[in-house]
Write a protein that holds these residues in place. Structure first.
Motif, PDB file in Angstrom:
ATOM      1  N   ARG A 188      -1.603  15.102  -0.349  1.00  0.00           N
ATOM      2  CA  ARG A 188      -2.137  14.162  -1.339  1.00  0.00           C
ATOM      3  C   ARG A 188      -3.389  13.475  -0.794  1.00  0.00           C
ATOM      4  O   ARG A 188      -3.410  12.986   0.335  1.00  0.00           O
ATOM      5  CB  ARG A 188      -1.091  13.130  -1.728  1.00  0.00           C
ATOM      6  CG  ARG A 188      -1.638  12.011  -2.604  1.00  0.00           C
ATOM      7  CD  ARG A 188      -0.551  11.223  -3.299  1.00  0.00           C
ATOM      8  NE  ARG A 188       0.068  12.009  -4.375  1.00  0.00           N
ATOM      9  CZ  ARG A 188       0.867  11.476  -5.297  1.00  0.00           C
ATOM     10  NH1 ARG A 188       1.145  10.190  -5.284  1.00  0.00           N
ATOM     11  NH2 ARG A 188       1.399  12.248  -6.236  1.00  0.00           N
ATOM     12  N   ALA A 189      -4.437  13.444  -1.627  1.00  0.00           N
ATOM     13  CA  ALA A 189      -5.701  12.816  -1.244  1.00  0.00           C
ATOM     14  C   ALA A 189      -6.210  11.991  -2.416  1.00  0.00           C
ATOM     15  O   ALA A 189      -5.884  12.255  -3.570  1.00  0.00           O
ATOM     16  CB  ALA A 189      -6.720  13.874  -0.866  1.00  0.00           C
ATOM     17  N   THR A 192     -11.525  12.365  -0.216  1.00  0.00           N
ATOM     18  CA  THR A 192     -11.546  12.871   1.156  1.00  0.00           C
ATOM     19  C   THR A 192     -11.981  14.326   1.147  1.00  0.00           C
ATOM     20  O   THR A 192     -12.228  14.915   0.089  1.00  0.00           O
ATOM     21  CB  THR A 192     -10.143  12.737   1.782  1.00  0.00           C
ATOM     22  OG1 THR A 192     -10.187  13.147   3.137  1.00  0.00           O
ATOM     23  CG2 THR A 192      -9.134  13.596   1.051  1.00  0.00           C
ATOM     24  N   VAL A 207      -8.461  18.059   8.488  1.00  0.00           N
ATOM     25  CA  VAL A 207      -9.084  16.974   7.723  1.00  0.00           C
ATOM     26  C   VAL A 207     -10.441  16.662   8.343  1.00  0.00           C
ATOM     27  O   VAL A 207     -10.535  16.355   9.531  1.00  0.00           O
ATOM     28  CB  VAL A 207      -8.200  15.712   7.708  1.00  0.00           C
ATOM     29  CG1 VAL A 207      -8.859  14.609   6.889  1.00  0.00           C
ATOM     30  CG2 VAL A 207      -6.829  16.038   7.134  1.00  0.00           C
ATOM     31  N   LYS A 211      -8.709  10.618   4.823  1.00  0.00           N
ATOM     32  CA  LYS A 211      -7.345  10.891   5.272  1.00  0.00           C
ATOM     33  C   LYS A 211      -6.516  11.399   4.102  1.00  0.00           C
ATOM     34  O   LYS A 211      -6.835  11.167   2.936  1.00  0.00           O
ATOM     35  CB  LYS A 211      -6.703   9.640   5.875  1.00  0.00           C
ATOM     36  CG  LYS A 211      -6.595   8.461   4.921  1.00  0.00           C
ATOM     37  CD  LYS A 211      -6.060   7.228   5.637  1.00  0.00           C
ATOM     38  CE  LYS A 211      -6.006   6.028   4.688  1.00  0.00           C
ATOM     39  NZ  LYS A 211      -5.509   4.802   5.389  1.00  0.00           N
ATOM     40  N   VAL A 212      -5.426  12.073   4.447  1.00  0.00           N
ATOM     41  CA  VAL A 212      -4.499  12.601   3.450  1.00  0.00           C
ATOM     42  C   VAL A 212      -3.078  12.294   3.913  1.00  0.00           C
ATOM     43  O   VAL A 212      -2.852  11.946   5.079  1.00  0.00           O
ATOM     44  CB  VAL A 212      -4.664  14.127   3.255  1.00  0.00           C
ATOM     45  CG1 VAL A 212      -6.081  14.477   2.848  1.00  0.00           C
ATOM     46  CG2 VAL A 212      -4.269  14.886   4.523  1.00  0.00           C
ATOM     47  N   GLN A 223       0.737  11.024   7.734  1.00  0.00           N
ATOM     48  CA  GLN A 223      -0.650  10.730   7.397  1.00  0.00           C
ATOM     49  C   GLN A 223      -1.555  11.438   8.397  1.00  0.00           C
ATOM     50  O   GLN A 223      -1.337  11.373   9.612  1.00  0.00           O
ATOM     51  CB  GLN A 223      -0.906   9.227   7.418  1.00  0.00           C
ATOM     52  CG  GLN A 223      -2.271   8.824   6.892  1.00  0.00           C
ATOM     53  CD  GLN A 223      -2.422   7.314   6.813  1.00  0.00           C
ATOM     54  OE1 GLN A 223      -2.959   6.677   7.716  1.00  0.00           O
ATOM     55  NE2 GLN A 223      -1.948   6.731   5.709  1.00  0.00           N
TER      56      GLN A 223
END
Length: 341
Positions: A188-189, A192, A207, A211-212, A223
């Protein structure tokens, strides 16, 4: 109605399943359009909500099948002598069960249409790369032989990576989370940039900006910040801190480059085979473990093959079908090719 937060504990998962059961019962009691919209929003808010709702529907379907099977049973002659009141009650029960089944079918159709309509599919062939601009301003970069499905609604944005490798640049929109499904993992983002690669037995996440969060199976929510990555397997998530050099190496394909830093020849050949229709084959086990470095164009594997022959004891043999065989060059053998492995 409160949506459960991703990554909650087992108690949270029980709460999600209880909420799914409650909402399914609500759908089966003459829901209004607003009710349907609210329930659809809850389903789309978190992948685990959709899973829990599907389980609840499956349990309901199983119950209805049992009812239907019982209604279809032909009673033996001695048990056919029942009162008219019992017959009316039995007929009424069958009609109720049939009505519920029809209602469930209609509701399932509504949920399916609302949740899965508007799916767009994008793909690339071997050796092809493609940039996709999505309706929200996000950009997908597809590597060679890759495929994704994108689905946007008023409540969320979802992309499923079907195969290959994809780099994401996500447009910032806190009101509509952006979920990337890669096998069992959900990334989930909000705003980003990151890279997702499907390897044979794992998902590789890198990444590059922002952040995701990552969720997979029963593993707790993790995270991952810029400069870090994750190795995602069906039941585990392993975080790794990546140096700038590794990040650059993993994303070099965006510039149509393969960057090698001491990989084995077998690993390097596998990397180039992603961009070739006719493969590079290892014809001698002594070749596999040799190591090579350098930066090469994905569109020119001949450059890589020339470097192998110049820097390592490797001989390249071209096949009639366009494939290439790598053999060990043994100077003591006076040019005679070694036996194939």
């Amino acid at each position: 109605m409160q949506a459960s937060e991703p990554g909650s504990s087992y108690a949270g998962r029980d709460a999600i399943e209880a909420e799914a059961a409650r909402l399914l019962a609500r759908l089966n009691s003459d829901p209004s359009p607003d009710d349907e919209a609210e329930i659809c929003a809850w389903i789309e808010a978190d992948p685990r909500h959709a899973v829990a709702f599907a389980r609840a529907e499956a349990a309901w379907d199983a119950s209805e099948r049992l009812k239907s099977a019982a209604a279809d049973i032909t009673l033996p002659p001695m048990q056919q002598i029942i009162s008219e009141a019992d017959q009316r009650r039995l007929s009424r029960n069958i009609m109720v069960a049939a009505g519920v089944a029809i209602l469930l079918f209609v509701v399932a159709a509504i949920v399916t249409v609302r949740t899965f309509s508007g799916v767009e599919r994008y793909e690339t062939g071997v050796g092809q790369m493609r940039d996709i601009a999505l309706e929200d301003g996000s950009i997908l970069h597809l590597n060679s032989d890759s495929e994704v499905e994108a689905r946007f609604t008023s409540n969320g944005r979802k992309v499923r990576v079907m195969k290959g490798e994809v780099s994401f640049e996500i447009s910032h929109d806190p009101a509509r989370p952006f979920d990337v499904e890669a096998r069992a993992a959900v990334i989930r983002a909000v705003g980003t940039a990151f890279n997702v690669r499907l390897r044979p037995s794992l998902v590789e996440l890198t990444v590059t900006h922002g952040k995701v969060t990552v969720h997979c199976g029963d593993s707790p929510l993790q995270q991952v910040a810029a400069g870090s990555g994750a190795v995602i397997q069906p039941r585990s998530i392993s975080l790794t801190r990546l140096g700038p050099k590794i990040v650059e190496q993993r994303t070099a394909w965006r510039a149509q480059m393969v960057e090698l830093d001491g990989e084995t020849v077998e690993q390097a050949a596998d990397e180039f085979n992603r961009y070739r229709k006719a493969p590079i084959l290892i014809g001698d086990t002594r070749v596999s473990a040799l190591r090579i470095g350098g930066r090469f164009r994905t569109t020119d594997s001949q450059e890589f093959l020339s470097a192998l022959q110049l820097s390592l004891p490797i001989r390249v043999v071209d096949g009639e079908d366009g494939s290439v065989m790598l053999l060990y060059r043994d100077n003591a053998a006076d040019g005679e090719p070694p036996p194939l492995a």
